[in-house]
Scaffold this motif. Structure first.
Motif, mmCIF file in Angstrom:
data_model
loop_
_atom_site.group_PDB
_atom_site.id
_atom_site.type_symbol
_atom_site.label_atom_id
_atom_site.label_comp_id
_atom_site.label_asym_id
_atom_site.label_seq_id
_atom_site.Cartn_x
_atom_site.Cartn_y
_atom_site.Cartn_z
ATOM 1 N N ARG A 234 -1.841 19.806 2.553
ATOM 2 C CA ARG A 234 -2.369 18.590 1.945
ATOM 3 C C ARG A 234 -2.557 17.558 3.039
ATOM 4 N N VAL A 235 -3.331 16.540 2.737
ATOM 5 C CA VAL A 235 -3.772 15.593 3.761
ATOM 6 C C VAL A 235 -3.390 14.188 3.341
ATOM 7 N N ILE A 236 -2.872 13.426 4.294
ATOM 8 C CA ILE A 236 -2.610 12.007 4.059
ATOM 9 C C ILE A 236 -3.915 11.254 4.200
ATOM 10 N N ILE A 237 -4.336 10.604 3.115
ATOM 11 C CA ILE A 237 -5.588 9.856 3.210
ATOM 12 C C ILE A 237 -5.337 8.354 3.266
ATOM 13 N N GLN A 238 -4.116 7.923 3.010
ATOM 14 C CA GLN A 238 -3.798 6.499 3.184
ATOM 15 C C GLN A 238 -2.336 6.389 3.557
ATOM 16 N N LEU A 239 -2.047 5.685 4.632
ATOM 17 C CA LEU A 239 -0.680 5.479 5.085
ATOM 18 C C LEU A 239 -0.045 4.313 4.343
ATOM 19 N N PRO A 240 1.273 4.335 4.165
ATOM 20 C CA PRO A 240 1.916 3.214 3.470
ATOM 21 C C PRO A 240 1.928 1.966 4.343
ATOM 22 N N ALA A 241 1.965 0.815 3.665
ATOM 23 C CA ALA A 241 2.014 -0.458 4.381
ATOM 24 C C ALA A 241 2.681 -1.489 3.491
ATOM 25 N N LYS B 89 0.865 -1.181 0.000
ATOM 26 C CA LYS B 89 0.000 0.000 0.000
ATOM 27 C C LYS B 89 0.895 1.222 0.000
ATOM 28 N N ASP B 90 0.775 2.013 -1.066
ATOM 29 C CA ASP B 90 1.532 3.258 -1.137
ATOM 30 C C ASP B 90 0.819 4.336 -0.334
ATOM 31 N N CYS B 91 1.594 5.310 0.075
ATOM 32 C CA CYS B 91 0.999 6.476 0.735
ATOM 33 C C CYS B 91 0.230 7.290 -0.302
ATOM 34 N N ILE B 92 -0.954 7.709 0.046
ATOM 35 C CA ILE B 92 -1.761 8.552 -0.839
ATOM 36 C C ILE B 92 -1.967 9.882 -0.137
ATOM 37 N N VAL B 93 -1.620 10.953 -0.835
ATOM 38 C CA VAL B 93 -1.723 12.305 -0.308
ATOM 39 C C VAL B 93 -2.540 13.124 -1.287
ATOM 40 N N THR B 94 -3.419 13.967 -0.758
ATOM 41 C CA THR B 94 -4.181 14.858 -1.631
ATOM 42 C C THR B 94 -3.238 15.894 -2.230
ATOM 43 N N PRO B 95 -3.628 16.506 -3.342
ATOM 44 C CA PRO B 95 -2.838 17.647 -3.830
ATOM 45 C C PRO B 95 -2.913 18.791 -2.821
ATOM 46 N N TYR B 96 -2.000 19.728 -2.988
ATOM 47 C CA TYR B 96 -2.036 20.900 -2.122
ATOM 48 C C TYR B 96 -3.315 21.685 -2.343
ATOM 49 N N VAL C 160 1.889 19.560 17.342
ATOM 50 C CA VAL C 160 2.119 18.132 17.555
ATOM 51 C C VAL C 160 1.562 17.412 16.350
ATOM 52 N N GLU C 161 2.411 16.753 15.606
ATOM 53 C CA GLU C 161 1.953 16.012 14.436
ATOM 54 C C GLU C 161 1.480 14.638 14.871
ATOM 55 N N GLY C 162 0.260 14.340 14.585
ATOM 56 C CA GLY C 162 -0.290 13.036 14.914
ATOM 57 C C GLY C 162 -0.492 12.212 13.674
ATOM 58 N N ILE C 163 -1.024 11.049 13.863
ATOM 59 C CA ILE C 163 -1.305 10.178 12.721
ATOM 60 C C ILE C 163 -2.395 10.805 11.874
ATOM 61 N N LEU C 164 -2.153 10.862 10.578
ATOM 62 C CA LEU C 164 -3.113 11.433 9.626
ATOM 63 C C LEU C 164 -3.496 12.853 10.023
ATOM 64 N N GLY C 165 -2.562 13.555 10.635
ATOM 65 C CA GLY C 165 -2.855 14.920 11.013
ATOM 66 C C GLY C 165 -3.711 15.050 12.255
#
Length: 1639
Positions: free
Chosen positions: A785-792, A754-761, A963-968
């Protein structure tokens, strides 16, 4: 007809005979019958039957309109109500049952509608009900009804229609409604002011006092009284003759234009002058022409003002003091007032026509808000001048909708969410949880988070999840564009807890066998023991321990014989006793102990028969061998060797010639056991590694595009397998059986990448559009921009940067506008023909008026539309000003220069100058510096500033930290919510005059700060779990308990404690089962007989045997270790001693009794059970053996029992040790219970095959302790005040996730504030009006002036402000108290001596609401102002105008209460006045019906002895006397009342109480109200009636009498015999504990 028939037959006379008496009689009867018949017919009209009708039905028909018909039911009924036949009712009066009607259709709705009339006046309900009405005393308002007319009309022409038409579409509106008639409220006026000065300083004048209206008369209340009171005043006679005449100026006329002839002549003069100048100097003429063209270009805006200068005049008259006009020459005055002046012709505002409508603001189609707005404008053609009508609105809006077929849909916005994060359990751990240090393996309930963001575009959320295109389009936008509900950002989740592997106990060591019986190589073998998996591991990598252990051995075999049992001892040579053999019964078993075919044991050694002996009658008898004891060691080594023992005892001694008993050593045997060495080996496995790609598989694991799913392949996993020697470690693999080696490689499913998926800016946030002068801070714009899927699983990593920021471009200058003033034009005088008759006037000089043009400019100097200046600039500069064309004798000076600059504060002076112009320099009067000073000097301002704190300290604010958390998302507990912060207090800066100035003057940044602490929350702290208690039962099902106890209570909002018991503990209870055979009684062999009566020859007789009985822990190998006796069942304890008879030689010897057989389950009284024994030694000749069998009757709960299953209570919800909350299990156990209530081994119930219908496990949930989760603090709000000391800035946060279970609750502080920087407040403020001034006259129309100044204040109501330079108010809107119309000059009137005039309007009174008992009634609130009438001459009062008052509605009014107040009596009078609740004395407002009496004079006067006039106005008697009244109610005399003398404390005769009557003829020496020696108890009041306390005393005496009688009765009553008291033992004192931890 029947009547006629009867008449002709009955009353006919015979033919041919004369009328006889009989015939006459018959005729009379006939007439009577006719009259009777008519009477009956008249009676029939009053029939008891009437027609009844039902309601008309619905109008039916095929066409709409008048062609319909409707019907109704018609029936005949008796007047008492019951229905009858139609024939009983008169048919001629039958009502119609059908009629034509108007059939209503749906399209009629556009043609007809209800017409609603106005509500009429509210009428009292009492008047409507009874017709007559009596006004009660009004307190709150009277209930009433008001009605209106409602009718159905045709919309087109208003013609009436039937109500049923309109009722078809809408119910008929109500015709009446309730209303409230308010109580009449009288006019309320203030107290009179003090008396004014006399209107004359000498002679006879008037002085007056006035009052104002505070509340107007409402709802029919009484009118306002006179606001003025006058009284004559007299001073000394006037020394000189009083002036009888006054010069009075009238009002100015309207502004008039010059006569056309005069205007033309003026124009010709200008042209001629221009030509002359042009002829004389052509170059100058050209320069003037260029200058004029340039001025015209600069004065483009002059078209908005069509300025025309005219003139106006006024009259000057002479008035007599009586108000009448007199000749002007009677008013002697050197200089008469000016009767002319220049003016501006009044022009109303003129505007253009409306422009076309602009485009619609909505250019797309939106279902939710389909309407947009469009505007149109108009511009000003002529601005109002000279007080003309103001301009109307220049812009208007209306709703609109986009037109056309191809209107695109509006952009829609929707919330999108990222994928849920991994389930996390660590966020639920409390502060004290030890698992916070090692979070591996946590499971159970947890929390997942995600981020919510707003996107534009597709409404279908499924496509957004499935296609990459949609993901690319899902660019984040401003979250304010999404209006729907926001999805939740947290949810509870569950991680399955791994179930640990459970294995059984080890089996016994098996035979020495080959590693493989199929391949029997060599002589090396292994002994094996095994165990099995009872519970398979799940939910993780919980590997089971090894299941097989091996011991090397020699001489292995795959099959061997196993002894089953030994047969009976058979004597040799077929004798009855003596030596013999026992044949063993065996079976063939394999290495696992399983029975196999006997042929497989062909190579094994078959067991040989065992030698035994059957005792003869005189031989020694021994018991059978006991079972072998458990082995002393599990293996054998150099120092250890396993041993087992068994024993037997002597049952009978030998007789003469018989075989003697062996020695005691022969009664025990010892053998070796577990002789295998202590070297145990087994295979040990490691955990399976990660699944890696198998190169042998052709499918490649790759990540495909998002348009298709990624392909996953089969991989492989490996693990490490080693041979381990117990208690030693790893050894070479050959030590372990190779055939039992576990596998080291297995296939697995390779997870998909699973690749990381990030929205455009997102787009850059806009820079601030409004420019704020003086704001030097650099503005920022950002995008994210927002991370909508984390890599795995090895997918592409996420980018590091998710947020970018850059500076906004700074604009060079703030866009602004300013007024530009142009040169003043020539001063224009009043035409000469108007003023030529005035004395002292000159044609070319005097007062005039001049105008100028103004235009609008941008800040950079460029031209701008004049509307921009009207919107954005302060008040418009004046376009006219009075001017003076100097005459020859006038002094002319230049304007003042600016003041020179100061060299330093608080030192030196500054000056300004002006100079004489032209010929004025040479005139002596102009050079008089006192009249015309040419220089002014003033000290330089001394600026001293002082700063001091103001206001309260702000909330304690923590420093910001991202504080940066998971998925923002901010994970709970990551944000620092406590610790050291800062709080601030605003600073205010004042100058030396205590005026507020900018804080920068005090070298302060506006705040002082200090550190502060936000205490951190402390969770409830409990101890660790105690150890589990021992099972409450040693046999069967019980419970075991463990507990935690409170160590520290929560504080500062920490997690609350779970529910604790009264000793502050929390428990866990689980069922447990104790094997009934885990503890058994173990008995040693019986000791040697101790014979009581020893027969020396036979060695037999009565004796005793003993043995040792111990409670031991039972194991697979048998009883092992001794334990406490209470653990074993005392009912099953074997006997430790027995008395019996030792058999003599040749006696029969029996074995011990076998156990009793089981009774049949019916346990009836007829059933029995038995036990048996067998003979070991047969008796000699002539002797018999006793019975081998014993029988006993079965008895319930004695030797016969019933058995049933019983389920225990449910345990508490059990979680895994790695879990905090979530899904758990409740368990319970089955218990086998005997009929006497004793728990026994489960085998008893199993043997009976009883049904087990109970559910032993039940799922349960332990609520997760979710801490409250808060959003970030929002940005600080704008300051609540634009200036001043009271401004605050706020920021808020919201609850994202409320607390659940025992989670940490949300803090109470959801918003914080801090003070704004203190800024001075500036406002324009009027000065007081000057006195009305009339130039060169005594009275008439004058002018009063006031100035407008810039004031600075601190923003509070208490600060009235201080004046500062006008430059400070440049940016302040030109208004005073919200009114933009600045008025600095106002026409006023100075009354002439003798005039009667109105005062100025008073200030508006406070806003007053209509209230009753403090409750506001819904009648609105008003405030009022008034003008009183002032008369200066008593003779002129008839000419006075009427006093005036006016009211206006206002906002929230205040409730006032009015109450009568009284002063103490002074003689027979006192003062009575009305007072308002705030303490103001008023007239009006108090109800006259309750007004107290102010005069208590009695008529006739009270002249009787000891009498006085009471407050009620009647004669009464003084204290100590009672009134004796005459028959007509008048006081006759005052009689002395007999008194009860009660000595007081100070009386020396206090020990004696006497009651005496005082001689009524002898006056008492004690006066009323004097001294303290005697109290006078007066039973009669002033009205001659008994007082209330007399009745009270009588009632008390009666109750006391009843009490005394009751006591006497009880005392004389014969008592009953006392009952024998029971000898109750005293119970111990028990303290009840209520659970308070602090007890």
């Amino acid at each position: 007809m029947g009547l006629r028939g009867r008449g002709t037959v009955l009353f006919s006379c015979p033919k041919g005979t004369a009328p006889s008496a009989h015939c006459v009689w018959m005729v009379m009867l006939l007439l009577f019958g006719i009259w009777d018949a008519q009477a009956q017919s008249e009676g029939d009209t009053k029939s008891p039957y009437v027609w009844k009708t039902g309601p008309w039905g619905r109008c039916m028909g095929s066409e709409c309109g008048l062609g319909g018909s409707q019907s109704r039911a018609v029936w005949c009924a008796h007047i008492e109500g019951w229905t009858t036949l139609h024939t009983n009712c008169l048919q001629t009066k039958r009502p119609d049952n059908q009629q034509s009607c108007f059939r209503v259709c749906d399209w009629h709705k556009e043609l007809y509608d209800w017409q609603l009339g106005d509500w009429d006046q509210c009428q009292p309900v009492a008047l409507m009900n009874s017709g007559s009405y009596k006004h009660p005393e009004c307190t709150k308002g009277e209930e009433g009804l008001q009605t209106r007319e409602v009718s159905c009309i045709q919309k087109s022409n208003g013609s009436p229609a039937e109500d049923v038409i309109c009722e078809y579409f809408e119910p008929k509106p109500r015709l009446e409604q309730a209303c409230l008639i308010p109580c009449p409220q009288d006019c309320v006026v203030s107290e009179f002011s003090s008396w004014s000065k006399c209107s004359k300083t000498c002679g006879r004048g008037l002085e007056h006092r006035i009052r104002s209206v505070l509340a107007p008369p409402l709802f029919g209340g009484s009118a306002c009284p006179n606001l003025t009171e006058s009284q004559p005043c007299q001073f000394s006679a006037c020394e000189s003759e009083e002036s009888m005449y006054s010069l009075k100026v009238g009002p100015w006329s309207s502004c008039s234009l010059l006569h056309s002839r005069q205007a033309r002549q003026t124009g010709k003069r200008r042209k001629n002058k221009g030509k002359e100048k042009g002829v004389k100097d052509p170059e100058t003429r050209e320069l003037i022409k260029k200058k004029r063209n340039q001025n015209r270009q600069n004065r483009q805006d002059s078209k908005f003002w069509d300025l025309q200068i005219g003139y106006q005049t006024r009259q000057v008259t002479c008035t007599h003091k009586n108000g009448k006009l007199a000749a002007l020459n009677l008013c002697t005055q050197e200089k008469l007032p000016v009767t002319f002046q220049s003016c501006i012709i009044t022009k109303d505002c003129e505007v253009t026509e409306w422009s076309e409508w602009g485009p619609c603001s909505k250019d797309c189609y939106d279902v939710n808000s389909p309407k947009g707005a469009r505007t149109r404008t108009r511009s000003v053609k002529q601005f109002p001048v000279g007080g003309g009508a103001e301009c109307p609105e220049l812009e208007e809006q209306e709703q609109c909708a986009p037109q056309g077929d191809g209107v695109p849909p509006c952009a829609s916005y929707a919330w999108r969410t990222t994928e849920w994060s991994e389930c996390r359990v660590d966020t639920l751990l409390s502060q004290q949880d030890r698992r916070r240090g090692n979070q591996t393996g946590l499971c159970g309930g947890g929390v997942q988070t995600r981020e919510v963001y707003c996107v534009q575009g597709n409404e279908d959320p499924l496509s957004y999840l499935n296609t990459l295109k949609e993901k690319e389009a899902s660019r984040p936008v401003d979250s304010k564009l999404c209006t729907g509900p926001v999805q939740n950002t947290t949810k509870l989740c569950h991680i399955v807890c791994p179930v640990e592997c459970e294995v059984s106990s080890w089996t016994a060591w098996g035979l020495c066998t080959y590693e493989s019986c199929e391949d029997q190589v060599g002589k090396k073998g292994f002994k094996l023991r095994k165990r099995q998996i009872i519970n398979e591991p799940t939910g993780g990598n919980g590997n089971c321990p090894h299941l097989t252990e091996a011991i090397p051995c020699d001489e292995p075999t795959c099959y061997d014989w196993q002894l089953v049992k030994l047969g009976d001892c058979i004597p040799d040579n077929e004798k009855k006793c003596g030596p013999g053999t026992q044949i063993p019964q065996v079976e063939c078993v394999n290495s696992d102990g399983e029975a196999v075919d006997r042929q497989l044991c062909g190579d094994a050694i078959y067991p040989t028969p065992i030698v035994c002996e059957v005792p003869c009658p005189k031989d020694c008898v021994l018991s059978a061998w006991s079972k072998w004891s458990s082995c002393s060691h599990t293996c054998s080594g150099k120092t250890t060797e396993g041993k087992q023992t068994r024993a037997r005892s002597i049952l009978a001694y030998a007789g003469e010639g018989g075989v003697q008993c062996p020695n005691s050593s022969a009664l025990q045997e010892v053998r070796s056991c577990n002789d295998h060495p202590c070297t145990v080996y087994h295979w040990q496995t490691g955990t399976w590694g990660h699944c890696i790609e198998d190169p042998s598989v052709s499918t490649i694991n790759s990540t495909a595009s998002w348009s298709s799913e990624s392909t996953c392949s089969v991989g492989m996993q490996t693990r490490k397998v080693i041979c381990v020697r117990v208690n030693v470690g790893q050894v070479p693999p050959k030590k372990c059986p190779e055939s039992l080696r576990p596998e080291t490689v297995r296939p697995c499913l390779l997870p998909c990448k699973k690749d990381c998926i990030v929205t455009p800016y997102s787009d850059w946030t806009p820079c601030p559009s409004s420019c704020q002068e003086g704001d030097r801070s650099i503005k920022k714009q950002s995008r994210n921009r927002v991370i909508i899927q984390l890599p795995a699983n090895g997918g592409q990593d996420c980018p590091e940067v998710l947020y970018e920021e850059m500076d906004c471009e700074t604009s060079s200058v703030c866009p602004g506008f300013r007024w530009k003033t142009h040169k003043w034009r020539r001063c224009q005088l009043v035409p000469w023909y108007v003023r030529q008759d005035s004395p002292g006037t000159h044609e070319t000089c005097g007062p005039g008026l001049q105008t100028r043009a103004i235009s609008c400019r941008k800040q950079d100097g460029g031209q701008a539309d004049i509307g921009e200046c009207l919107k954005n600039c302060r008040f418009m500069p004046p376009i006219t000003q009075p001017c003076q064309l100097p005459c020859q004798d006038d002094c002319q000076l230049t304007n003042w220069s600016k003041f020179s600059s100061c060299s330093a504060d608080c030192a030196g002076v500054r000056t300004r100058k002006r100079a004489l112009v032209g010929k004025s320099k040479k005139r002596e009067k102009c050079r008089n510096n006192q009249m015309f000073p040419l220089a002014e000097t003033q000290y330089c301002p001394c600026d001293k500033y002082n700063a001091q704190p103001v206001g309260n300290w702000s909330d304690c604010i923590l420093p910001d930290g991202k504080v940066e958390g998971i998925l923002g998302m901010k994970v709970l507990g990551d944000i620092k919510e406590c610790g050291q912060g800062y709080r601030s207090q605003a600073m205010v800066c004042h100058d030396q005059n205590n005026r507020i100035v900018e804080t920068s003057r005090c070298n302060s940044h506006g705040y002082i700060e200090e550190a502060c602490i936000i205490p951190c929350p402390s969770d409830c702290k409990l101890s660790e779990w105690s150890n589990w208690s021992r099972c409450s039962k040693s046999c069967g099902s019980g419970v075991k308990v463990r507990s935690k106890w409170l160590r520290e209570k929560p504080y500062n909002g920490g997690r609350p404690c779970p529910k604790l018991d009264h000793v502050n503990q929390v428990y866990e209870v689980v069922p447990c089962h104790s094997d009934c055979s885990q503890y058994v009684w173990a008995a040693e062999p019986w000791s040697v007989w101790r014979v009581s009566y020893v027969d020396q020859k036979e060695n037999c007789g009565e004796g005793v045997q003993t043995r040792k009985v111990r409670c031991m822990q039972n194991t697979i190998d048998g009883p092992s270790d001794p334990v406490e006796d209470y653990l074993c069942d005392p009912e099953d304890m074997p006997l430790g001693a027995r008395e019996s008879k030792l058999p003599c030689p040749e006696d029969c010897v029996l074995s011990d009794w076998a156990p009793w057989s089981r009774c049949p389950l019916s346990c009836s009284g007829n059933s029995t059970h038995e036990r048996s024994a067998y003979p070991i030694r047969q008796p000699g000749e002539g002797k018999d053996c006793p019975s081998f069998m014993e029988t006993e009757a079965c008895s319930l709960n004695k030797n016969c029992y019933h058995y049933t299953y019983n389920a225990t209570d449910w345990s508490t919800c059990q979680l895994s040790e790695k879990a905090v909350c979530g899904n758990g299990v409740k368990t319970r156990m089955l218990d086998c219970v005997r009929s006497d209530g004793k728990s026994v081994d489960l085998k008893y119930c199993k043997e009976l095959g009883l049904e087990k219908n109970w559910q032993m496990n039940m799922s349960c949930v332990v609520e997760c302790p979710v801490n409250c989760q808060l959003s970030d603090w929002a940005a600080w709000s704008e300051c609540s005040k634009s200036c001043g000391l009271l401004g605050k800035m706020w920021r808020k946060r919201t609850v994202i996730q409320p607390s659940q279970g025992d989670g940490r609750p949300c803090p109470s502080q959801m918003e914080q504030w801090k003070p704004c920087p203190v800024k001075p407040c500036y406002r324009w403020q009027y000065s007081r009006w000057s006195e009305c001034k009339v130039d060169d006259a005594q009275c008439g129309e004058g002018v009063r002036l006031r100035n407008i100044s810039c004031f600075v204040f601190d923003g509070s109501k208490e600060d009235n402000g201080s004046t500062v330079d006008e430059e400070r108010c440049e940016k302040v809107e030109p208004s005073v108290d919200g009114d933009r119309d600045i008025i600095l000059k106002e026409i006023c009137a100075v009354p002439c001596p003798g005039d009667c005039y109105l005062t100025d309007w008073t200030e508006w009174s406070p806003c007053q609401a209509s209230c009753v008992n403090g409750e506001v009634l819904d009648f609105g609130a008003v405030q009022v102002r008034s003008r009183a009438v002032i008369a200066q001459e008593q003779d002129n009062q008839q000419q006075c105008p009427e006093q005036m008052w006016e009211s206006r509605p206002c906002g929230a009014g205040e409730c006032y209460e009015y109450k009568w107040m009284t002063s103490p009596w002074r003689g027979s009078s006192r003062l009575v006045w009305c007072q308002r609740s705030e303490g103001l004395n008023v007239t009006g407002g108090c109800p006259l019906t309750s007004k107290p009496v102010s005069d208590r004079s009695c008529d006739p006067p009270c002249n009787k002895p000891q009498s006085y006039c009471t407050e009620l106005g009647v004669c009464g008697c003084e204290v100590g006397f009672t009134e004796v009244m005459t028959s007509d109610g008048m006081l006759d005399q005052c009689t002395l009342i007999p008194v009860l003398e009660v000595p007081t404390v100070g009386d020396k005769k206090a020990d004696v109480k006497t009651s005496r009557a005082i001689n009524p003829t002898k006056p008492s020496t004690n006066q009323p109200g004097r001294g303290g020696r005697t109290w006078f108890l007066q039973p009669f009041g002033q009205d001659g009636k008994l007082k209330t306390w007399v009745y009270g005393v009588a009632a008390g005496a009666f109750v006391l009498l009843i009490f005394i009688v009751s006591m006497i009765y009880l005392a004389c009553k014969r008592p009953k015999k006392p009952q024998r008291r029971q000898n109750n033992r005293l119970r111990p004192l028990t303290l009840a504990y209520d659970g308070d931890a602090d007890m």
